[in-house]
Design an enzyme around this catalytic site. Structure first.
Site, short mmCIF file in Angstrom:
data_model
loop_
_atom_site.label_atom_id
_atom_site.label_comp_id
_atom_site.label_asym_id
_atom_site.label_seq_id
_atom_site.Cartn_x
_atom_site.Cartn_y
_atom_site.Cartn_z
CB CYS A 2 -0.94 0.09 1.20
SG CYS A 2 -2.07 -1.27 1.32
NE ARG A 27 4.64 1.60 -0.02
CZ ARG A 27 5.64 1.39 0.80
NH1 ARG A 27 6.86 1.68 0.45
NH2 ARG A 27 5.44 0.88 2.00
CD GLU A 487 16.74 -13.13 -8.26
OE1 GLU A 487 16.18 -13.68 -7.30
OE2 GLU A 487 16.38 -12.03 -8.70
CE LYS A 491 13.36 -11.23 -10.38
NZ LYS A 491 14.10 -11.04 -9.19
CG HIS A 510 18.86 -36.85 -5.57
ND1 HIS A 510 19.22 -38.12 -5.17
CD2 HIS A 510 20.01 -36.18 -5.79
CE1 HIS A 510 20.54 -38.21 -5.14
NE2 HIS A 510 21.05 -37.04 -5.51
O1 M6R Z 1 12.73 -5.30 -0.01
P1 M6R Z 1 13.21 -6.70 0.21
O2 M6R Z 1 14.50 -6.96 -0.48
O3 M6R Z 1 13.29 -7.05 1.67
O4 M6R Z 1 12.11 -7.60 -0.43
C1 M6R Z 1 12.16 -8.99 -0.30
C2 M6R Z 1 11.34 -9.68 -1.36
O5 M6R Z 1 10.00 -9.31 -1.24
C3 M6R Z 1 11.82 -9.28 -2.76
O6 M6R Z 1 13.18 -9.59 -2.90
C4 M6R Z 1 11.03 -10.02 -3.85
O7 M6R Z 1 11.24 -11.39 -3.77
C5 M6R Z 1 11.46 -9.47 -5.19
N1 M6R Z 1 10.75 -8.29 -5.51
C6 M6R Z 1 11.34 -10.45 -6.28
O8 M6R Z 1 11.84 -9.95 -7.47
#
Ligand code: M6R
Length: 614
Positions: A2, A27, A487, A491, A510
């Site tokens: 938010c 957000r 990662e 993505k 496995h």
């Molecule tokens: O702001 P943060 O790095 O703490 O956020 C953690 C995760 O919400 C964030 O890395 C999320 O997994 C990514 N936006 C994914 O691309």
């Protein structure tokens, strides 16, 4: 989650609020709304969907006024629809509120208010708070700020709120606990409030970050005053921000994500600028200098994070263990906080977070701090909650990341963890001088090498075209390329909605190998290094089952090229630094696949950039 934004001053509030919402849309974008004070009326408009829907909805309506509050929502309580969108009116419709966070005891409060005849128009936890404020104000005959304070004494949970009342047209009242809130001090006696500084920065760089349980009152006659909910007056600490407006714009790119991927040569450079000098042979992180000896002496480092930042920690684990010979445990913050984790005296807990606001990471740190650990932060957002509660830390200096999918934040986090590991290893004497110097030189060369990787964009786009319709994908890597595989998979799934899994290459046999058939693309990091031959064997296992191999290889590689369906070359580098290069093609690949599938890459469904609720 938010985004909240508010304005009071001499300018028309609506355009400022809409622009602010657009900047904060990362957000949350389930719904958006605005409330404006105009000629004694408190007009409120809200709509399900993105800010653009709200704008369309307000066409032809009265959006005049010099004071207003606005909100873009990521739904927690109540589905994303018009009635649950913020702002929310009080019973008399004389007060409106916007809220980020969760009122945990809303149920009890709601029942109590209902039993006294209050009628609720939404399913949200927030509406309880605005009714409570009005009820207290009427019963106690107090000013709006005092009613807000008394109401908050009844509330448990997290909140950043801004309240606007018809009866106090020169005033906005704001408060925070566990959810961020910034007040911008305008140049014309006006005030801006927002979840972060991005909607404020084009008007003023003078800001105050509210602390937990602080209440701010901005008043056109009386200026800015600050209290805490115990009713003690506080002195606001005004900071001058250095953030540049261009950093918040797309700068000619079609999406923020693409811009941020291409910014990596610069963001990685900014991350180590002034912190290392290969020629002179030193690396220093000023922010943690004071704690260096403690880290050197530590028996154990615990790293806590979520999502992409957790992947960065996994890379950090390889670096710290191999270079500095310190035992590292990487924990999901959300799991760590609800166990009864063993924290030993002398343990170092490092939180990694782009936003510095992730609720689980914040709570994990608080838990570790309460058990006596030294807590350090690696954050991108300056002044964020994590950076403020930690004993020390190092900013990543990646600049604002707007795309929900983390890209440049990840490579910057890995860069900071590399610098930390190198500094500690050097001090501890667990790295040879030759290795230390060669790694510094290699690290300095990384930005130029990332630029080279970016030149493969067109080739990656062709590969994307070939696999855009896949329904599943596997990502494989070994050593510090295993987190790169995780990662890569994250993505792909988060922005293109293709199911993808990352695995350590050797684990494939496995279980996941059962999934392999001629339809399944398998993305493999097969760069030169210790496990190269092992990865080659894993590739053969996939090929034997007719899987499609798309491999990231070191420039000049022939062996994998002969086996793979496609290869993407990256420049040779020190094995420890491969994640900084190998991640980039996976980012581009996901980006292109998502665009080809017609997905909204910057605002993927159900996600928000900053997860400030559990
Ligand atoms: O702001 P943060 O790095 O703490 O956020 C953690 C995760 O919400 C964030 O890395 C999320 O997994 C990514 N936006 C994914 O691309």
């Amino acid at each position: 989650m938010c985004g909240i934004v508010a304005y009071i001053g001499k300018k028309e509030a609506y355009p400022i609020l809409i622009k602010g919402l657009q900047r904060l849309e990362y957000r949350g974008y389930d719904s958006a709304g605005v409330a404006l004070l105009s000629n004694g009326n408190l007009n409120l408009y809200k709509k399900q969907g993105k800010v653009a829907n709200l704008e369309a909805f307000t066409v032809g309506k009265d959006v005049s006024g010099y004071a207003g509050i606005a909100h873009t929502r990521w739904a927690t309580h109540g589905e994303p629809n018009d009635k649950n969108a913020h702002p929310h009116y009080s019973e008399s419709e004389e007060i409106a509120i916007i809220h980020n966070g969760i009122i945990e005891n809303y149920d009890v409060l709601k029942e109590e208010l209902k039993s006294r005849g209050f009628v609720f128009k939404s399913d949200t936890d927030t509406e309880v708070l605005v009714h409570l404020i009005e009820d207290i104000q009427k019963k106690e005959g107090v000013k709006l700020a005092e009613a807000v304070r008394l109401a908050l004494l009844n509330v448990t949970g997290a909140y950043a709120i801004v309240v606007l009342s018809k009866n106090a047209p020169n005033t906005l009242v704001a408060a925070r606990k566990s959810s961020p809130l910034v007040v911008g001090i305008g140049k014309e006696g006006d005030f801006y409030l927002a979840s972060d500084a991005t909607p404020i920065i084009e008007y003023t760089n003078r800001v105050v970050y509210l602390e937990d349980e602080e209440i701010a009152v901005v008043d056109l006659n009386e200026g800015f005053r600050l209290w805490n909910i115990q009713d003690e007056e506080k002195t606001p600490y005004i900071q001058e921000l250095e953030m540049k407006l261009e950093a918040l714009e797309k700068g000619g790119y079609e999406h923020f994500m693409l811009k941020e991927i291409h910014e990596q040569p610069r963001s990685i450079y900014d991350c180590f600028r002034g912190r290392l000098n290969a020629k002179e042979g030193w690396v220093e992180l000023g922010g943690i200098k004071e704690f260096e000896q403690k880290i050197v002496n530590a028996q154990r480092i615990v790293m806590v994070a979520c999502g992409t930042s957790w992947h960065a920690c996994l890379v950090g684990e390889y670096l710290f263990e191999d270079l500095a010979r310190i035992n590292v445990e990487v924990e999901y913050a959300s799991e760590f906080r609800y166990r009864n984790p063993v924290i030993n005296e002398g343990d170092i807990v490092i939180a990694v977070s782009q936003s510095g606001e992730t609720a689980d990471t914040l709570a994990a740190l608080e838990l570790a701090k309460s058990k006596g650990a030294t807590i350090l932060g690696v954050c991108n957002v300056v002044g964020s909650s994590i950076s403020r509660i930690t004993h020390a830390g190092s900013y990543t200096h990646a600049g604002p990341e707007i795309g929900v999918a983390s890209t440049k934040a990840f490579t910057a986090q890995v860069t900071v963890l590399t610098l930390m590991a190198l500094a500690i290893a050097h001090k501890k004497g667990t790295i040879t001088e030759t290795k230390f110097h060669s790694m510094l030189t290699e690290l300095e060369a990384i930005p130029a090498k990332v630029s080279e990787v970016l030149l493969a964009n067109d080739k990656i786009k062709e590969i994307a075209l070939q696999y855009k319709d896949a329904t599943n994908a596997l990502y494989l890597g070994r050593g510090s390329s295993f987190p790169v595989a995780l990662e890569g998979a994250l993505k792909l799934k988060e922005i293109s909605y293709i199911h993808a899994e990352g695995y350590p290459a050797a684990e494939m046999k496995h279980g996941p190998i059962a999934l392999i058939d001629e339809e399944m693309p398998v993305f493999v990091v097969a760069t030169a290094g210790t496990s190269y031959e092992k990865v080659v064997s894993n590739i053969q296992e996939v090929k034997a089952r007719k899987g499609k191999i798309i491999a990231i290889v070191t420039e000049g590689d022939q062996q994998v090229k002969n086996m793979a369906d496609a290869v993407i070359e990256i420049p040779a580098t020190d094995e420890h630094l491969v994640p900084l290069l190998a991640t980039v093609p996976f980012q581009l690949l996901s980006y292109h696949i998502a665009v080809m599938r017609g997905c909204n890459v910057d605002q993927p469904r159900n996600l928000a950039k900053s997860v400030t609720v559990e």
